[in-house]
Design a protein around this motif. Sequence first.
Motif, PDB file in Angstrom:
ATOM      1  N   ALA A 143     -10.350  62.026 -53.838  1.00  0.00           N
ATOM      2  CA  ALA A 143      -9.572  60.853 -54.262  1.00  0.00           C
ATOM      3  C   ALA A 143     -10.240  59.547 -53.840  1.00  0.00           C
ATOM      4  O   ALA A 143     -10.864  59.466 -52.783  1.00  0.00           O
ATOM      5  CB  ALA A 143      -8.164  60.923 -53.668  1.00  0.00           C
ATOM      6  N   LYS A 159     -20.755  58.324 -42.727  1.00  0.00           N
ATOM      7  CA  LYS A 159     -19.386  58.705 -43.091  1.00  0.00           C
ATOM      8  C   LYS A 159     -19.071  60.093 -42.531  1.00  0.00           C
ATOM      9  O   LYS A 159     -17.982  60.359 -42.030  1.00  0.00           O
ATOM     10  CB  LYS A 159     -19.246  58.693 -44.616  1.00  0.00           C
ATOM     11  N   SER A 213     -11.028  58.272 -62.464  1.00  0.00           N
ATOM     12  CA  SER A 213     -10.286  58.923 -63.558  1.00  0.00           C
ATOM     13  C   SER A 213      -9.627  60.201 -63.075  1.00  0.00           C
ATOM     14  O   SER A 213      -8.754  60.747 -63.737  1.00  0.00           O
ATOM     15  CB  SER A 213     -11.262  59.273 -64.687  1.00  0.00           C
TER      16      SER A 213
HETATM   17  O1  PMT Z   1     -12.354  60.345 -60.475  1.00  0.00           O
HETATM   18  P1  PMT Z   1     -13.680  60.263 -61.223  1.00  0.00           P
HETATM   19  O2  PMT Z   1     -13.674  59.198 -62.291  1.00  0.00           O
HETATM   20  O3  PMT Z   1     -14.083  61.623 -61.753  1.00  0.00           O
HETATM   21  O4  PMT Z   1     -14.807  59.843 -60.186  1.00  0.00           O
HETATM   22  C1  PMT Z   1     -15.108  60.653 -59.085  1.00  0.00           C
HETATM   23  C2  PMT Z   1     -15.328  59.842 -57.808  1.00  0.00           C
HETATM   24  C3  PMT Z   1     -16.562  58.973 -57.965  1.00  0.00           C
HETATM   25  C4  PMT Z   1     -14.106  58.973 -57.496  1.00  0.00           C
HETATM   26  C5  PMT Z   1     -15.508  60.900 -56.659  1.00  0.00           C
HETATM   27  O5  PMT Z   1     -16.608  61.694 -56.962  1.00  0.00           O
HETATM   28  C6  PMT Z   1     -15.703  60.211 -55.304  1.00  0.00           C
HETATM   29  O6  PMT Z   1     -16.792  59.853 -54.927  1.00  0.00           O
HETATM   30  N1  PMT Z   1     -14.610  60.063 -54.523  1.00  0.00           N
HETATM   31  C7  PMT Z   1     -14.591  59.313 -53.257  1.00  0.00           C
HETATM   32  C8  PMT Z   1     -14.463  57.870 -53.594  1.00  0.00           C
HETATM   33  C9  PMT Z   1     -14.474  56.886 -52.451  1.00  0.00           C
HETATM   34  O7  PMT Z   1     -14.204  55.800 -52.720  1.00  0.00           O
HETATM   35  O8  PMT Z   1     -14.799  57.313 -51.277  1.00  0.00           O
HETATM   36  P2  PMT Z   1     -14.597  56.428 -49.890  1.00  0.00           P
HETATM   37  O9  PMT Z   1     -15.943  56.064 -49.456  1.00  0.00           O
HETATM   38  O10 PMT Z   1     -13.573  55.365 -49.999  1.00  0.00           O
HETATM   39  O11 PMT Z   1     -13.954  57.526 -48.973  1.00  0.00           O
HETATM   40  C10 PMT Z   1     -14.687  58.578 -48.377  1.00  0.00           C
HETATM   41  C11 PMT Z   1     -13.843  59.814 -48.301  1.00  0.00           C
HETATM   42  O12 PMT Z   1     -12.668  59.553 -47.541  1.00  0.00           O
HETATM   43  C12 PMT Z   1     -13.368  60.368 -49.625  1.00  0.00           C
HETATM   44  O13 PMT Z   1     -13.382  61.768 -49.513  1.00  0.00           O
HETATM   45  C13 PMT Z   1     -11.934  59.829 -49.737  1.00  0.00           C
HETATM   46  O14 PMT Z   1     -11.111  60.715 -50.523  1.00  0.00           O
HETATM   47  C14 PMT Z   1     -11.504  59.838 -48.299  1.00  0.00           C
HETATM   48  N2  PMT Z   1     -10.504  58.817 -47.974  1.00  0.00           N
HETATM   49  C15 PMT Z   1     -10.816  57.487 -48.043  1.00  0.00           C
HETATM   50  C16 PMT Z   1      -9.891  56.537 -47.686  1.00  0.00           C
HETATM   51  C17 PMT Z   1      -8.600  56.961 -47.260  1.00  0.00           C
HETATM   52  N3  PMT Z   1      -7.688  56.079 -46.919  1.00  0.00           N
HETATM   53  N4  PMT Z   1      -8.321  58.259 -47.219  1.00  0.00           N
HETATM   54  C18 PMT Z   1      -9.233  59.200 -47.564  1.00  0.00           C
HETATM   55  O15 PMT Z   1      -8.946  60.405 -47.527  1.00  0.00           O
END
Ligand code: PMT
Length: 404
Positions: free
Chosen positions: A275, A337, A214
Motif C-alpha cells: 500500500a 528503509k 492503483s
Molecule cells: O498500486 P500500483 O499502481 O500498482 O503501484 C504499486 C506501488 C508503486 C504503489 C507499489 O509497488 C509500491 O511501491 N508501494 C509502496 C509505496 C510507498 O510509497 O512506499 P513508502 O516508501 O511510503 O513506504 C514503504 C513501505 O512502508 C511500504 O511497504 C508501505 O506500504 C509501508 N508503509 C508506509 C507508510 C505507512 N504509514 N505505513 C506503511 O505500512
Amino acid sequence: MKFLENKKILIIITGGIAAYKTLDLIRKLSKLNCEIKTILTKSGKEFVTPLSITSLSKNKVYTDLFSVENESEMDHISLSRWSDLILVAPASSNFLTKISNGFSDDLASTVIKASDKKVFLCPAMNVRMWEHASNKQNINTLKSYGYRILGPEIGEMACGEFGEGKMLEVDEIINQLEIYFKQISKNKKLKAIVTAGPTQELIDPVRFITNRSSGKQGYEIANSLVENGFDTTLISGPTNLKPNDNLKLIKVKTGEEMHKKTMELLPCDLAIFTAAVSDFKIKKFNKEKIKKNKDQSFDLDLNPDILELVSKSNKKPKIVVGFAAESENLFDNARSKLEKKGCDLIVANDVSNNEIGFESDFNEVHLFYKDKNIDDEKIPKNFKSVIADELIKKITNKFNFFND
Ligand code: PMT
C-alpha cells in the motif's frame, strides 16, 4: 511424488508437434497412480491418435462436444467435476487465443470454461508466435483468470528455429504438479495479509490527501498468494479493482483504519505491504467544507507506520515484506528503509520511470533481504501479474514456506 498419488488429471491435447511428448507424460503419470482422462482436439488428432492415448491411460479419449455416447456417460460438466486438475499439454497458440477470449466451440474449450478446477497450461509454439504481442496479451489474460502457465522453455524447436517456445520437459511438468498438490495440501493453514492501494485522509467532507496507487501490484500479489494455497486477506484502500473470488477483502479508507485492520489479523505467516499509505493525516478534520476565501492552512500529524509497527510487534508474522517506491537512489534508500522498518525483505521499484510502478500494468523490482549475504535480486520488467508470481516464488523458496 506422494502428493500426486491417486490424483485425477484431465489432460487436454491440442494441435502441436509436442503432443508426442504428452504420451510420455500420460505414461509417467499413470505409473505414479494418477488416473488420467484425456480430451483430444481436432488438430491434436493430426499429431497423436486416440488409440495410442487409450493404450497408455487405460481410459476413453473424449473428442466431440455433441456426442450422444459422451453425453450419456460423461458430459463437459461432469468431466471437469471429475478431475482434481486440468492440464493442457501442449497448449497451442490458437487454443490459448480461443480460451483467453472466452470461446467454447469445442469440447476442450467448453470444459475449461465450465471448470471449477485449477487449470495448468503448457504452451508450445514457434518462438515468434510466443513473442508476438497478441500472445503475450493472451497469457496475461489467462493468468488473470487464475490459470497457471508452465513454461515454455528455450531451445531448438521442431521447425529448426531456436528460442523460447518449447513445451516444458515432461519430468518438469510432473514436478510442478507435485509441488502444486503439496502446496494446496499444506498451505491451507498458512495465513497471508496484503495491503494495497492508496489511503485517503479527509481534510473536510469533500477533500482529502492521498498517494498515487492503483492497487494493481498489491491485488496481483494477493491473487498469486491465493494461487499458491495461502489463506489470504487483502486490506485495500480505495481502488477500482475487482479481487479474485477466493480472497478475503477488507476495504478501508484511511491509514489508521488500515493499521487497525492489519493488527486485528495478526498473527499470520506472511505479510506483504504494497500500500501507498499517506505519511500524513489531518490533525483536525473540518466538519464543514472549507471556503475558498477562508484560512486554508491546516496542521498535519504522522500516520502510524504499519510496516514498522508490525515488524517490531510481538505478534510479528514469520515473514514481513515491505515495498519501496523510490524516485532516486533506489539502492541506498531501499537498504535504509529495510534497516529502519525492521522487515525481512524490501521490494523496491523505481517510480521515476512512468512506464512502470504507479498505475502502470508493468513493474520492475529489486529485492533487498535482511540477510546481507544475499545480493540484491532483480525481477525484470514484466506485467505486474508476472512480477507477483515471481516474487511469491522467490519468497516461498527463500523462506522455506513449503518445506517439511
Ligand atoms: O498500486 P500500483 O499502481 O500498482 O503501484 C504499486 C506501488 C508503486 C504503489 C507499489 O509497488 C509500491 O511501491 N508501494 C509502496 C509505496 C510507498 O510509497 O512506499 P513508502 O516508501 O511510503 O513506504 C514503504 C513501505 O512502508 C511500504 O511497504 C508501505 O506500504 C509501508 N508503509 C508506509 C507508510 C505507512 N504509514 N505505513 C506503511 O505500512
